[in-house]
Design a protein around this motif. Structure first.
Motif, PDB file in Angstrom:
ATOM      1  N   ASP A   1      45.405  12.831 -48.033  1.00  0.00           N
ATOM      2  CA  ASP A   1      44.741  12.620 -48.879  1.00  0.00           C
ATOM      3  C   ASP A   1      44.967  11.453 -49.512  1.00  0.00           C
ATOM      4  O   ASP A   1      44.142  10.733 -49.876  1.00  0.00           O
ATOM      5  CB  ASP A   1      44.926  13.847 -50.291  1.00  0.00           C
ATOM      6  N   ALA A   2      45.944  11.277 -49.726  1.00  0.00           N
ATOM      7  CA  ALA A   2      46.902   9.906 -49.895  1.00  0.00           C
ATOM      8  C   ALA A   2      46.405   8.267 -49.221  1.00  0.00           C
ATOM      9  O   ALA A   2      45.737   7.102 -50.499  1.00  0.00           O
ATOM     10  CB  ALA A   2      48.518  10.337 -50.240  1.00  0.00           C
ATOM     11  N   TRP A   3      46.707   8.756 -48.323  1.00  0.00           N
ATOM     12  CA  TRP A   3      46.306   8.035 -47.020  1.00  0.00           C
ATOM     13  C   TRP A   3      44.688   7.237 -47.645  1.00  0.00           C
ATOM     14  O   TRP A   3      44.262   6.019 -47.858  1.00  0.00           O
ATOM     15  CB  TRP A   3      45.639   8.268 -46.013  1.00  0.00           C
ATOM     16  N   ASN A   4      43.801   8.550 -48.256  1.00  0.00           N
ATOM     17  CA  ASN A   4      41.987   8.253 -48.066  1.00  0.00           C
ATOM     18  C   ASN A   4      41.918   7.704 -49.611  1.00  0.00           C
ATOM     19  O   ASN A   4      40.820   7.174 -49.735  1.00  0.00           O
ATOM     20  CB  ASN A   4      41.283   9.859 -47.882  1.00  0.00           C
ATOM     21  N   LEU A   5      42.988   8.241 -50.209  1.00  0.00           N
ATOM     22  CA  LEU A   5      42.907   7.730 -52.123  1.00  0.00           C
ATOM     23  C   LEU A   5      43.225   6.250 -51.746  1.00  0.00           C
ATOM     24  O   LEU A   5      42.079   5.331 -52.996  1.00  0.00           O
ATOM     25  CB  LEU A   5      43.049   9.190 -52.704  1.00  0.00           C
ATOM     26  N   SER A   6      43.945   5.361 -50.782  1.00  0.00           N
ATOM     27  CA  SER A   6      43.901   4.364 -50.707  1.00  0.00           C
ATOM     28  C   SER A   6      43.045   4.058 -50.030  1.00  0.00           C
ATOM     29  O   SER A   6      43.671   2.619 -49.740  1.00  0.00           O
ATOM     30  CB  SER A   6      45.638   4.340 -50.386  1.00  0.00           C
TER      31      SER A   6
ATOM     32  N   MET B   1      46.183  -3.430 -48.694  1.00  0.00           N
ATOM     33  CA  MET B   1      47.982  -3.412 -49.075  1.00  0.00           C
ATOM     34  C   MET B   1      47.973  -2.564 -49.763  1.00  0.00           C
ATOM     35  O   MET B   1      49.883  -1.548 -49.147  1.00  0.00           O
ATOM     36  CB  MET B   1      48.677  -4.166 -49.931  1.00  0.00           C
ATOM     37  N   ASP B   2      47.268  -1.736 -50.695  1.00  0.00           N
ATOM     38  CA  ASP B   2      47.789   0.053 -50.999  1.00  0.00           C
ATOM     39  C   ASP B   2      47.931   0.459 -49.352  1.00  0.00           C
ATOM     40  O   ASP B   2      48.762   1.737 -49.156  1.00  0.00           O
ATOM     41  CB  ASP B   2      46.474   0.435 -51.919  1.00  0.00           C
TER      42      ASP B   2
ATOM     43  N   ILE C   1      51.796   3.219 -43.532  1.00  0.00           N
ATOM     44  CA  ILE C   1      52.682   2.358 -42.407  1.00  0.00           C
ATOM     45  C   ILE C   1      54.511   2.858 -42.631  1.00  0.00           C
ATOM     46  O   ILE C   1      54.946   2.882 -41.963  1.00  0.00           O
ATOM     47  CB  ILE C   1      52.619   0.890 -41.956  1.00  0.00           C
ATOM     48  N   PRO C   2      55.056   2.418 -43.771  1.00  0.00           N
ATOM     49  CA  PRO C   2      56.444   2.980 -43.349  1.00  0.00           C
ATOM     50  C   PRO C   2      56.746   4.078 -43.183  1.00  0.00           C
ATOM     51  O   PRO C   2      57.400   4.369 -42.553  1.00  0.00           O
ATOM     52  CB  PRO C   2      56.624   2.978 -45.487  1.00  0.00           C
TER      53      PRO C   2
END
Length: 272
Positions: free
Chosen positions: A131-136, A141-142, A148-149
């Protein structure tokens, strides 16, 4: 390099070398191009088969919601296209999830299975990460800093600064700024939300190598340890000081473990 069709969509694949067939299944952000450094070693004594899932690489996009079962049928279509009665499969992360669902449905087509950084279910932890991936998604850069990290171990990420900075520029300048790619990433991420084969794995007999990374923050090693318990005919290896991106952090071990397991004449050797 060729295509075949499934459900009206074109699927891209490549074959290299001759010998026992070995299909590599991409992680969620990967494509056939991600395996470039492995092609020579993996095709030396095997017929190496690379494939882009739908919504990946050079395969067609899918513009409606789907589940990973669609990718299971892509894999089945590929095996039918190539005419094999049995294949060996290596899956990493998303590709490993598809491989698990594949053996539940088509176990008779699989000789041996190798799984790196693979979970048997989308846990609440993994669902929230997705969900965090999709929200960004709307800011390159977000998205990079969100995704990635945590894919790499802190030691690898901190030690290889030039390589990581080059990847940051490449990804943010290209695919993470490409709306079509990001739309595909959202669909791929959502397709894995309901992944759960815990009950379905009961009775599976396929010889399977399960490999964890000590510092995997996406699919923690406890997930693979439980998968090992679920698969009666599995072997388990833990890579120390390694993150989720094990193929890049430990390419020699990644290669040796896979080829050793797939090509071993006898996996039941014992001194007793």
């Amino acid at each position: 390099m060729a295509y075949f069709s499934i459900k009206g969509k074109k699927v891209y694949y490549e074959t290299h070398g001759e010998g026992k067939p070995l299909i590599l299944l991409n992680g969620i952000m990967m494509s056939t191009k991600s395996w470039t450094i492995f092609k020579e070693a993996f095709s030396h004594q095997n017929r190496l088969i690379l494939v882009d899932f739908l919504d990946q690489g050079q395969s067609d996009k899918v513009f409606e919601p789907y589940t990973q079962d669609l990718q299971v049928e892509v894999l089945k279509g590929l095996i039918d296209e190539l005419g094999y009665e049995k294949v060996n499969i290596l899956g990493i992360s998303y590709g490993g999830e598809v491989a698990l669902q594949f053996i539940v449905k088509y176990e008779h087509l699989v000789d041996r299975l190798v799984l790196f950084n693979t979970t048997y279910r989308t846990s609440p932890w993994l669902k929230d990460i997705g969900d965090a991936w999709n929200l960004s998604r709307d800011n390159a850069m977000d998205y990079y800093l969100t995704t990635i990290p945590v894919i790499y171990s802190p030691a690898f990420y901190n030690r290889n600064r030039a390589w990581m900075e080059a990847r940051k520029k490449l990804l943010t300048d290209t695919v993470f700024s490409d709306k079509a790619f990001m739309d595909s990433m959202v669909r791929l991420t959502i397709s894995a939300e309901n992944h759960d084969v815990k009950e379905a794995l009961k009775g599976i007999k396929t010889k399977t190598l399960i490999v964890s990374s000590e510092h995997d923050f996406v699919t923690p090693k406890e997930e693979q340890q439980e998968l090992h318990r679920l698969l009666e005919h599995s072997d388990y290896v833990l890579l120390p000081d390694t993150g989720h991106g094990s193929m890049y952090e430990q390419p020699a071990l990644f290669t040796a473990l896979t080829l050793g397991y797939v090509n071993a004449v006898d996996l039941s050797m014992s001194i007793l």
